[in-house]
Motif scaffolding. Sequence first.
Motif, short mmCIF file in Angstrom:
data_model
loop_
_atom_site.label_atom_id
_atom_site.label_comp_id
_atom_site.label_asym_id
_atom_site.label_seq_id
_atom_site.Cartn_x
_atom_site.Cartn_y
_atom_site.Cartn_z
N UNK A 1 -8.93 -2.68 -1.33
CA UNK A 1 -8.55 -4.02 -0.89
C UNK A 1 -9.61 -4.62 0.03
N UNK A 2 -10.16 -3.81 0.92
CA UNK A 2 -11.08 -4.35 1.93
C UNK A 2 -12.53 -4.23 1.49
N UNK A 3 -12.95 -3.04 1.08
CA UNK A 3 -14.37 -2.84 0.76
C UNK A 3 -14.81 -3.73 -0.40
N UNK A 4 -13.87 -4.08 -1.28
CA UNK A 4 -14.23 -4.97 -2.39
C UNK A 4 -14.88 -6.25 -1.86
N UNK A 5 -14.26 -6.83 -0.84
CA UNK A 5 -14.79 -8.08 -0.29
C UNK A 5 -16.08 -7.87 0.47
N UNK A 6 -16.26 -6.67 1.02
CA UNK A 6 -17.52 -6.42 1.71
C UNK A 6 -18.69 -6.68 0.76
N UNK A 7 -18.49 -6.31 -0.49
CA UNK A 7 -19.53 -6.59 -1.49
C UNK A 7 -19.43 -8.03 -1.98
N UNK A 8 -18.22 -8.42 -2.43
CA UNK A 8 -18.08 -9.68 -3.14
C UNK A 8 -18.37 -10.88 -2.23
N UNK B 1 0.82 -1.21 0.00
CA UNK B 1 0.00 0.00 0.00
C UNK B 1 0.86 1.27 0.00
N UNK B 2 2.11 1.16 0.47
CA UNK B 2 2.96 2.34 0.49
C UNK B 2 3.33 2.80 -0.91
N UNK B 3 3.20 1.93 -1.89
CA UNK B 3 3.54 2.33 -3.27
C UNK B 3 2.29 2.65 -4.07
N UNK B 4 1.14 2.58 -3.44
CA UNK B 4 -0.13 2.80 -4.14
C UNK B 4 -0.68 4.17 -3.78
N UNK B 5 -1.63 4.66 -4.58
CA UNK B 5 -2.12 6.03 -4.33
C UNK B 5 -3.00 6.11 -3.07
N UNK C 1 -7.40 3.04 11.62
CA UNK C 1 -7.00 4.43 11.39
C UNK C 1 -5.50 4.64 11.51
N UNK C 2 -4.77 3.62 12.04
CA UNK C 2 -3.33 3.76 12.21
C UNK C 2 -2.57 2.81 11.29
N UNK C 3 -3.26 2.11 10.38
CA UNK C 3 -2.62 1.09 9.56
C UNK C 3 -2.93 1.20 8.08
N UNK C 4 -4.20 1.47 7.76
CA UNK C 4 -4.68 1.30 6.40
C UNK C 4 -4.79 2.64 5.65
N UNK C 5 -4.26 2.68 4.43
CA UNK C 5 -4.46 3.85 3.58
C UNK C 5 -5.90 3.88 3.08
N UNK D 1 -2.49 9.43 2.21
CA UNK D 1 -1.99 10.72 2.68
C UNK D 1 -1.27 10.62 4.03
N UNK D 2 -1.57 9.59 4.83
CA UNK D 2 -0.88 9.47 6.12
C UNK D 2 0.45 8.74 5.98
N UNK D 3 0.75 8.23 4.77
CA UNK D 3 2.03 7.57 4.55
C UNK D 3 2.21 6.27 5.32
N UNK D 4 1.15 5.46 5.43
CA UNK D 4 1.25 4.19 6.16
C UNK D 4 2.11 3.20 5.38
N UNK D 5 2.87 2.36 6.11
CA UNK D 5 3.74 1.38 5.48
C UNK D 5 2.92 0.16 5.01
N UNK D 6 3.54 -0.67 4.17
CA UNK D 6 2.90 -1.91 3.76
C UNK D 6 2.81 -2.87 4.94
N UNK D 7 1.86 -3.83 4.86
CA UNK D 7 1.67 -4.76 5.98
C UNK D 7 2.65 -5.92 5.90
#
Lengths: 202, 604
Positions: free
Chosen positions: B138-145, B90-94, B127-131, B97-103
């Motif tokens: 990544x997450x909301x997609x599965x909420x639907x699917x 996620x750190x290389x994706x748009x 709020x302290x992990x996810x962009x 704004x908080x500049x969170x690192x990849x997991x």
Amino acid sequence: MKSLLLELRSSLLAVLTLGLVVCGAYPVAVWGAAQLLFKEKADGSLIRDPDGTVRGSALLGQPFSGPSYFHPRPSAAGTGYDGAYSGGTNLGPTSKKLADAVEMAAKAYRAENGLPETEIVPADAVTSSGSGLDPHISPSNAELQVHRVAQARSLPADTVRVLVAKYTEPRSLNVFGEPGVNVLLLNRALDALPKDSGTNRR
Amino acid sequence: MNPSSPWLELAAFVAALLLITKPLGNYLLAVLDPNGRTFLDPVVKPLERLTFRLCGIDAQRQQDWKRYSLSLLTFSAVSMLFTYFVLRYQDRLPLNPQGFAGLSPALAFNTAASFTTNTNWQNYAGEATMSYFSQMVALAFHNFASAAAGIGVAAALVRGIAGHSTKSLGSFWSDLVRVTYYLLVPLSFVFALVLVSQGIVQSFGPYETARLVEPQSVRIQKIGADGVPAVDTFGHAVFTEQRVATQTIVQGPIASQVAIKMLGTNGGGYVNANAAHPFENPTPLSNFLQMLSIFAIPSALTYYLGRTVKSPRHGWAVWTAMFVLFLAGALVAWKAEAAGNPVHQRLGVSVADGNMEGKEVRFGIFESALFATVTTDASCGAVNAMHDSLTPLGGLVPLFNMQTGEVIFGGVGAGLYGMLIFVVLAVFIAGLMVGRTPEYLGKKIEAYDVKLVMLVLIVLSTAVLGFTAWGAVSEWGRAGLNNSGPHGFSEVLYAFSSGVGNNGSAFAGLTGNPSNGDWHYNVTGGLAMLIGRFLMIVPILALAGSLGAKKRLPASAGTFRTEGITFVVLLVGTVVLVGALTFLPALAMGPVLEHFLLQTGQLF
């Protein structure tokens, strides 16, 4: 094997197509409509000074500890009311740590508010909320703090009570949930009172 | 105070649920029919056609149970991998704004498994992990699917039951796309706007910083250069004063995510505190609507069942069994929380206020207890109060709800197919009692079918108890605990009950992603969720295939009627007995023991 490859292709394409709709169009459409209809709320119900400085959100609690302010509930969010790390203590009912914290909070609460040592304290005054950002205290908790705040500000207690009543949010539709006093809004209103409003009587 | 308002609210909740069940059920009939017509056709039909064309899918092509499973499994695997990689990088994706690192790999695996399986267990603080990108894509997609896939499996099983000498169970692709486009997206859109009107945030700006009205100075424990809390020569912790003058105010696309997390019974919070956070659940009214939205689709699916098998009274009988189990749980949890904590009350805490630890003032005791019941009946797992801090009996209710296999309304789709497992079992037991070949709606229940049912039940309970036992006796398992004594055991039991049940709520004191990088909870949790989802779905689709291939026999005088009071009692009894026989020993070591120790004032 051929059917597996077919399914794989469909899966890949479906992830992309559905993704565009549910991860792109959907949140952006909600954002557009929300900004159009409820801009102030969609941006977090921010409270600003006249010069535009953000002082908080009407929905989020803030820490207060001075005698002239109403005090919110204990908070387990970071060092207390840390908006970047919401959460509760997650201590269970038989936790010694929790019982000790409740005992200390009850002692401190009674001492601050000039209450006798045997006084029963409201549960919300000595327990942490789930979010650590609970903006409310119960009306009975507020009532026990009225005298301290009135004294610290040299105001008649009734003036303070009027404000407490004003910032008590009732049950939704008079049925759902419980009433709560919004501490941040109440304290802001206390600060906004004209400086001499209480001095006439003292 | 108005002591009658909880009863009024409960009545309003039940009335509202009853009111939406039939219309929404009728709508489901149209959505789950590839040629069904809805009022949204003018807008959505072109989009649906375009989607099928882009994906090269023939939506009219019928699938047997093996092909339906294959489609579902490949789709789940591909989308899980997709999420895994977005989270890792996620750190290389748009939109970060908080500049969170990849997991880390373990946390990314756990989270990807969690969202793919409709569980939404969260070993991280949102709020302290996810962009924003990770949350939205990544997450909301599965909420639907995952919700749409679950509804599809339920529909496939119902089609099997209703079918007559047929192999076809419908089309996974048609179910997936139509449920998403006609049901989940439009409902979520409207619901999200209602939630914004109550105060939920929907923005894309960076986090705001507020200047506190009264800056504070707080005492915090000093951390040494090695990252370990510093101690003085006597071994006491060293504290330093720190000035806090600002508060971070979280922003982001919260409303759009909360709406689908509830409607799709996903439950994954945007922020750590989930629905206890004022930005996810600002008012008692938003709380009421969120509880209702959790039950909406699972409840409507019982109506869909009744109509599809041409026995509406059977649908309502299943609904009634679910409702009885829900009501019993809600009343027990409410009373337990209202009674409060006797140890705290001896310290001078008001008895009338109940147990407020971990609860929000605006919700109070009743809305918190009801939410805890609803979210664990359905496999939602959102929480508006910290379950770890519930009283022992108040915590027993959510725990047992999950251990029934999430069949009390249950997850979208998952609740219905889970409950139909128990229906088949109940019919089988009734058949044994009267000595006739068991029949369910004119379908003979034979050895193969009962074996599939038992396979599901045994795999699930073995997974829950096996992982719990492993965690409870292992160094890594005990290292994650936030509480000691029986409550510590409950934390582990809750974690794996929630994982296998695909619920996602937690006794959240448990640290599943420790800072020392231990992978055990992440990996065992991820496996528990995958087992709970897919080792349930595949046997269920096999059962659907088996039932569909059978001839439908006409009802005779000896047929066991799957409607009316007798059936409801039998079904409730089956659910409770299977759950109790399997989990009572474990529950006795956790919440039951804790309840009695609490009465004597024993603390840990």
